[in-house]
Structure formats: C-alpha cells, structure tokens
Design a protein around this motif. Structure first.
Motif, short mmCIF file in Angstrom:
data_model
loop_
_atom_site.label_atom_id
_atom_site.label_comp_id
_atom_site.label_asym_id
_atom_site.label_seq_id
_atom_site.Cartn_x
_atom_site.Cartn_y
_atom_site.Cartn_z
N UNK A 298 0.85 -1.19 0.00
CA UNK A 298 0.00 0.00 0.00
C UNK A 298 0.88 1.24 0.00
N UNK A 299 0.78 2.01 -1.06
CA UNK A 299 1.56 3.25 -1.15
C UNK A 299 0.67 4.41 -0.67
N UNK A 300 1.25 5.58 -0.47
CA UNK A 300 0.44 6.74 -0.10
C UNK A 300 -0.62 7.05 -1.16
N UNK A 301 -1.61 7.81 -0.80
CA UNK A 301 -2.69 8.27 -1.68
C UNK A 301 -3.55 7.11 -2.20
N UNK A 302 -3.62 6.04 -1.45
CA UNK A 302 -4.49 4.93 -1.81
C UNK A 302 -4.04 4.16 -3.04
N UNK A 303 -2.77 4.27 -3.39
CA UNK A 303 -2.25 3.55 -4.55
C UNK A 303 -1.69 2.21 -4.08
N UNK A 304 -2.06 1.15 -4.79
CA UNK A 304 -1.51 -0.18 -4.49
C UNK A 304 -0.44 -0.54 -5.51
N UNK A 305 0.64 -1.08 -5.00
CA UNK A 305 1.72 -1.56 -5.86
C UNK A 305 1.66 -3.09 -5.89
N UNK A 306 1.69 -3.65 -7.07
CA UNK A 306 1.82 -5.10 -7.21
C UNK A 306 2.95 -5.33 -8.20
N UNK A 307 3.92 -6.11 -7.78
CA UNK A 307 5.07 -6.33 -8.65
C UNK A 307 5.58 -7.75 -8.47
N UNK A 308 5.95 -8.38 -9.60
CA UNK A 308 6.52 -9.72 -9.56
C UNK A 308 7.63 -9.84 -10.59
N UNK A 309 8.55 -10.72 -10.28
CA UNK A 309 9.66 -10.96 -11.19
C UNK A 309 10.00 -12.45 -11.13
N UNK A 310 10.23 -13.05 -12.28
CA UNK A 310 10.72 -14.43 -12.29
C UNK A 310 11.87 -14.56 -13.26
N UNK A 311 12.76 -15.51 -12.91
CA UNK A 311 13.93 -15.74 -13.75
C UNK A 311 14.27 -17.22 -13.65
N UNK A 312 14.55 -17.84 -14.80
CA UNK A 312 14.86 -19.27 -14.73
C UNK A 312 15.35 -19.81 -16.05
N UNK A 313 15.22 -21.13 -16.17
CA UNK A 313 15.72 -21.79 -17.37
C UNK A 313 14.83 -22.98 -17.70
N UNK A 314 14.86 -23.37 -18.99
CA UNK A 314 14.15 -24.57 -19.40
C UNK A 314 15.00 -25.30 -20.43
N UNK A 315 15.09 -26.62 -20.26
CA UNK A 315 15.95 -27.42 -21.13
C UNK A 315 15.19 -28.63 -21.65
N UNK A 316 15.34 -28.88 -22.96
CA UNK A 316 14.80 -30.08 -23.58
C UNK A 316 15.95 -30.73 -24.33
N UNK A 317 16.12 -32.04 -24.15
CA UNK A 317 17.24 -32.73 -24.80
C UNK A 317 16.72 -33.85 -25.69
N UNK A 318 17.61 -34.39 -26.52
CA UNK A 318 17.24 -35.62 -27.21
C UNK A 318 17.46 -36.79 -26.24
N UNK A 319 17.17 -38.00 -26.66
CA UNK A 319 17.23 -39.13 -25.74
C UNK A 319 18.65 -39.48 -25.33
N UNK A 320 19.63 -38.86 -25.95
CA UNK A 320 21.02 -39.04 -25.53
C UNK A 320 21.46 -37.97 -24.53
N UNK A 321 20.58 -37.05 -24.25
CA UNK A 321 20.91 -35.99 -23.30
C UNK A 321 21.54 -34.76 -23.94
N UNK A 322 21.58 -34.72 -25.25
CA UNK A 322 22.15 -33.56 -25.95
C UNK A 322 21.12 -32.42 -25.94
N UNK A 323 21.50 -31.25 -25.44
CA UNK A 323 20.50 -30.17 -25.34
C UNK A 323 20.05 -29.66 -26.72
N UNK A 324 18.78 -29.83 -27.00
CA UNK A 324 18.21 -29.35 -28.26
C UNK A 324 17.64 -27.95 -28.06
N UNK A 325 16.96 -27.76 -26.94
CA UNK A 325 16.49 -26.42 -26.57
C UNK A 325 17.02 -26.13 -25.18
#
Lengths: 422, 229
Positions: A298-325
């Motif tokens: 809750x900020x002054x003057x009845x203003x509401x702040x909503x903020x979010x941040x995310x950071x990460x990784x995603x990996x997809x490999x072939x069946x040998x484990x070689x990273x494709x994405x």
C-alpha cells in the motif's frame, strides 16, 4: 504410478486432521454447496499478427482486426463439509472464434482449519491447481481484479504452469504474538506438467486471460526445425501441458511475509524435476526451473503496488541428453492501481526475455520485449464491472522471420469488457 | 409551656426535614452520574476504548438495570464494531450482514468457538461465561479482526468520539477504573487506577502508553469477488 504416491501422501497429511475434522460435524448431512463465477464479454480491436492460440506468433489472444468474444465464462463450484474441509472445481468456457473451448481448469480438495492457540494454521490442498505464485489472479475463477489481460508471467502460468499436486501451507499469524507480522511457508509437490517450458520457448511470452483447459493441447508454431529432417521433427504438433512422462515429482516452495496494514512480500523457487531423456508420443520432458519474487504494497494516496519478477531456465534434450532447446528466461512487471468509489485505474509495465543458449539450427528462441497496460474499470453495480483496456507490446523475436513476419514488432490492443461476477 | 410545645413540634418537624434531606442527599448521591474522559499521551480524546469499573465492595456488583444486548456484525468483510464489551454471563449475537460466508473463530482466551455464518442475516448466539479478552477472526478473510472484552462488572462502556463515557447510576465506593484497548501497549492491554466514585466533577484519565497500529480490516486486494488464491 507415482501419482498414487502423491495421493497417499495427501491422504496421510489430510488424515492427520481427520479426528479433529470429525468433531467439526464431518457428516454428509452438513455439506454445503455454492456456485460463483464470472461472465466476461468483450469487444476489441487488435493491431497484431495471428494469435499464439492459433499456432501463430502473435502475443495476444486476438488475431489482427476487430473481435467480439465471450472471453471467459467461469464457474467455481464449492462444497464445504463442516468447518475445515472443502472442495473447489473450476470450469471455464471461451468463445472467441479462434480457439473455442469448455473444460476444467482447477479441481481440488482442501483442508484449512482455524489457527491453533499459538496462531499456527495448516492449509492443505490436493488436486489440479496452480502453483501459488500469481499476485494478480486472486478473483473468482483465477480472474484478475486489475486488468483484462494478465501480465506475461501470469499468462504463462495460465497456459502451461499448472499441475496435479499437493500444496501444504503453514502460517503463523502475528496477532497471536502481539505482532503485526504474519509468516507463511508453502511446500508443493506435483506431477503432470512435464512439458512446461515448451510453449514459452516456441512462442515466447504472451499476454492474455486464457487458461488452458484440462483436455486441451496447445498448437506449436510450425518452425523449420520441426519439419521432416529437422532436429525437432519428432516433436508432436501440439504440446500437452498436463502430461506426466517421467514419473518424477517436482517441487515448489514459497515463503511469504505479510505486514499488517502495509503489504506482503514473497519469494519462491520452482523445479519440475523433469527427466529430459524421456519422450513419449512426441511429447518431450522439459526441465524447467525458476525463482520468483513478488510484493503487494500500500503506497500513499491509496495507490496499491503489485510487482513480480521471475527468472529461470528450461531445457529439452534428445534421448542421448544432448540439449536441443536450452533457454534462460525472465519476466517482471510493476503495476500501480488505485481504486476510488466506483473507479479503478491500473497501469502495468513489463519487461521480458528468452535467451537461447543452444546451437539447434532453425530454432531461434531468442526474445526481448517490453509491455505497457493501461486499464480503467467502472463498477456499474456491485457485481458488474465495465472495463476499458489498452495493451501495447514491443518485442524482438528473430523466429518471426520463419513466418515471413517482422522480427521487431509492436502489437497493440484495445478492449471494452463487461464483467459480471456472482 | 405552649411555646415550648410549639418549639418541640417545630423541632420534630425540623428533625424530620433534616432526616428527609439526608436521605434525599444520600439517594441523590446514589444516582449521581460519573463522567470519565480518556486522553491519549498527546492530550487528545482516546476513542473506542473500553472503560470498566470494579467496585471494591462486591455487594455493589448487584444492580437493577438490564444490560443492553450486544451484537457483533460482519459487514463489508469487517467486524463491526471492532471492539465490543459485555458482562460475564451475557449472550452475544453474531450477525452476518454480507451475502457471503464468514467463518468466525476464537482460538485463544477464555472462550473458544468456531462457526460459519453462511447467509445474509444468519445469526449465532454465543454465551460468555468467563471474563477475559476474546480475539476474533474470520478463517476465510484473514484481514477481519474483532475483539470482545468480557468483564466481571455491570459498569462498563466504550469511549465516544470525545473520549468520554458516562456511568449513570453508580453506587458510592472505591473503584478500580480499568481502561482497555487491544492495541494499548501495556500489560494485558490495560491501565488501572483506583478512585473513590462518584465524584462531583468529571474524571480525566491520561493514558501512560501508545497504541500499536490498529488493523484496517481491509484486504490488500480491494475487490468484492476474491476467492482465496
């Protein structure tokens, strides 16, 4: 199947409280039912390309041009047994001419007793559910009170970050300690989300209010690497976001601090613990991990702040484990919202990216963008809201050249909505 | 003799008058109202505080007046009033004025309870047999917060916007005057002083401590259709 293990853990945890629940008139005669929901009808105009909902690379739920849509018919059916036990089934329907559908989005049983003498409260949920991340989607059927289109990070949750799991929250309520501070810790174990990360990689961040239905699969843009002979030619044309492939359990933990009258802050970590060597019927297991932080203040003057941040990784490999994405990603938003009498104005700015770390040819997942949303809401009657909203997304995505579309693109959308909650 | 006789009659009459006057005076004292003003440390009126008086002579606890029936409402997802005071042995009616379910509970103190008020205007009567502080919450709407003080005396009131309370019919006695508020930063959230009451003049009590922040009873999401996500 490991899902049975989850169910057994759930039953065990819930069983701890069984005796107590029985004393709270745990009897079928005491079951109470209620239905809540939302009807959201919109007219809109979008300056964009073909929507991601239709296999395009447009970031909005609309195609280019004008649109009239039933953007959400949401129903939430609650049952309550005694004081502590309840269940909730949420169904949604969409009629937008692009990807019409009707189906379940959430289904869970919940145990939530009153706090103990020391102010400790246990809250356990089991079923098809969202991880406890979004600070925007708090209204009936996961709608946002603030904007018609969710932020990019919460649009991603709506699309492919949901699961069948067990969520356990332990809260310490400050008023039992003569304190203005509440603390909670949530631990979640889940399955049936092994493809999480696929859509984020192949169409990037999006901005809509579309929640994937339980039976739905998501069309993937026809990128060259998925054509015969390409490195991704075994990938199915549609991604199934609720697929269990490796029989492994993922986890999410989130800690939250609430300061009475001021606000709350949370931080969490998510890891779907997928075994990327597994592929079944063209559905690959993606190892997706991210951290997230968020605040509501809750900020002054009845203003509401909503903020979010995310950071990460995603990996997809072939069946040998070689990273494709192999992608890193981030998305964050800052929203300011002010409500006075029947009016609410919300302003949200966002920054997002996907960084492609692999060498797979014809599959460039890089993306960088910013977005701004301005929404005005007028409460016509207690349950009836008229909302006018403008979204603009400025993004760079080299993969658009595969579809002969501009790499740098500014998409805009104007929407007028009637939302009726009940 | 005649004069003396007359004087004797006059004397008797005078004595009678005097006696009546004394009785009247005593009687007047018995119904004398006592006004008490509570000021905070800055000298401003302290609003919505419980003031209750405990007579040192237990016989004075017996009174003829009937206490006003107390009601605690749930309105706009708030406890209204925020603070309620009742005498031990009284019933309190909990009334839901919202069209949604509230799950009212007390998990601590002299009286523990938990019940759901599902429909608008649904009521629950709870009897409070023991004195003490009952802190109430709603298990669905965590920001809701209400307090009930159960006192062992018929002499209690809550200060108005001027920080004042008035006790209309107070027996003459030494009283422990207690001032209580759930956020008053003192042991047991109360301040005690002894006075001989009633007094001819209004009594002013100045608080010796500050208050913690009083809950706003408002969700961080100002919206009518929240669903516990």
């Amino acid at each position: 199947m490991l899902i049975y293990r989850l169910i057994i853990i759930a039953c065990g945890l819930l069983g701890i409280n069984q005796v107590k629940a029985e004393s709270n008139d745990f009897a079928l005669s005491n079951v109470e039912h209620s239905i809540h929901g939302v009807v959201d009808i919109r007219v809109g105009y979008a300056d964009t390309i073909d929507s991601y909902l239709d296999g395009g690379l447009g970031k909005l739920a609309a195609n280019n041009g004008g649109q009239v849509a039933l953007s959400q018919l949401g129903l939430s059916y609650h049952s309550q047994w005694g004081d502590a036990w309840s269940s909730r089934i949420v169904a949604n329907a969409y009629v937008d001419g692009i990807n019409n559908g009707i189906g379940l989005t959430e289904a869970m049983v919940r145990y939530r007793d009153i706090p103990s003498e020391s102010g400790i409260r246990l809250d356990v949920e089991f079923g098809l559910m969202y991880p406890k991340i979004s600070l925007e989607n708090v209204a009936t059927t996961w709608a946002s009170p603030y904007s018609l289109s969710y932020s990019t990070m919460n649009s991603w949750l709506a699309e492919e970050v949901r699961h069948i799991g067990l969520s356990t929250t332990v809260e310490s309520l400050g008023k039992y300690r003569q304190s203005a501070h509440d603390f909670s810790l949530t631990a979640e174990a889940f399955m049936y989300n092994d493809t999480t990360g696929a859509m984020l990689s192949w169409h990037g961040w999006t901005q809509s209010s579309r929640q994937t239905l339980l039976q739905e699969t998501l069309p993937i843009t026809a990128i060259p690497a998925m054509q015969p002979g390409g490195m991704l030619d075994e990938q199915a044309a549609n991604s199934d976001p609720f697929k269990e492939l490796d029989d492994r359990i993922g986890a999410h933990v989130v800690a939250k601090w609430t300061w009475r009258n001021n606000g709350s802050v949370q931080a969490g970590y998510y890891d779907n613990n997928a075994d990327t060597l597994i592929v079944k019927q063209g559905q690959y297991a993606w190892l997706t991990q991210f951290g997230h932080i968020g605040a509501k203040w809750r900020l002054p003057m009845g203003i509401n702040l909503i903020s979010q941040y995310m950071q990460g990784s995603t990996i997809m490999t072939n069946t040998d484990g070689w990273p494709v994405v192999d992608n890193d990603f981030h998305s964050g938003y800052i929203m300011l919202s002010k409500r006075w009498s029947q009016h609410r104005v919300s302003l949200r700015v966002e920054d997002f990216s996907v960084t492609d770390n692999d060498d797979t040819p014809e599959d460039d997942n890089n993306e960088d963008g910013q977005s701004m949303t301005l929404a005005y809401q007028y409460q016509l009657d207690r349950p009836w809201f008229i909302q006018l909203e403008y979204n603009v997304i400025d993004s760079t995505r080299p993969a658009r050249r595969y579809l002969n579309l501009p790499i740098d693109l500014i998409e805009q959308q104007w929407q007028l909505s009637s939302r009726y909650f009940f | 003799m005649a004069v003396l006789c007359i004087s004797s009659v006059k004397l008797k009459s005078s004595l009678k008058m005097l006696l009546v006057s004394i009785v009247a005076l005593l009687f007047t004292q018995r119904v004398l109202a006592q006004q008490i003003t509570v000021l905070n440390q800055q000298g401003q009126p302290a609003v919505d505080l419980v003031v209750y008086l405990q007579p040192h002579n237990e016989a004075n606890l017996v009174v003829e007046f009937v206490p006003v029936k107390a009601e605690v409402h749930q309105k706009d997802k708030r406890f209204s009033p925020y603070i309620t005071v009742v005498q031990k042995g009284q019933e309190v009616a909990f009334v839901n004025q919202d069209d949604i379910t509230h799950h009212i509970y007390s998990a601590l103190g002299p009286k523990r309870f938990s019940f759901k008020l599902r429909n608008e205007q649904e009521q629950e009567l709870i009897l409070f047999e023991k004195s003490g502080h009952v802190s109430m919450g709603c298990n669905i709407h965590d920001w809701m917060s209400g307090h009930l003080l159960v006192v062992d005396t018929p002499f209690y009131a809550i200060t108005d916007s001027q920080g004042q309370v008035v006790f209309d019919s107070l027996p003459e006695d030494d009283f422990t005057v207690q001032v209580w508020h759930p956020q008053l930063k003192l042991t047991d959230n109360q301040q005690s002083q002894t006075f001989h009451l009633p007094q001819e003049h209004p009594l002013t009590i100045t608080l010796e401590a500050e208050f913690d922040s009083i809950p706003k009873q408002q969700s961080l999401d100002e919206f009518e259709f929240l669903e516990g996500y």
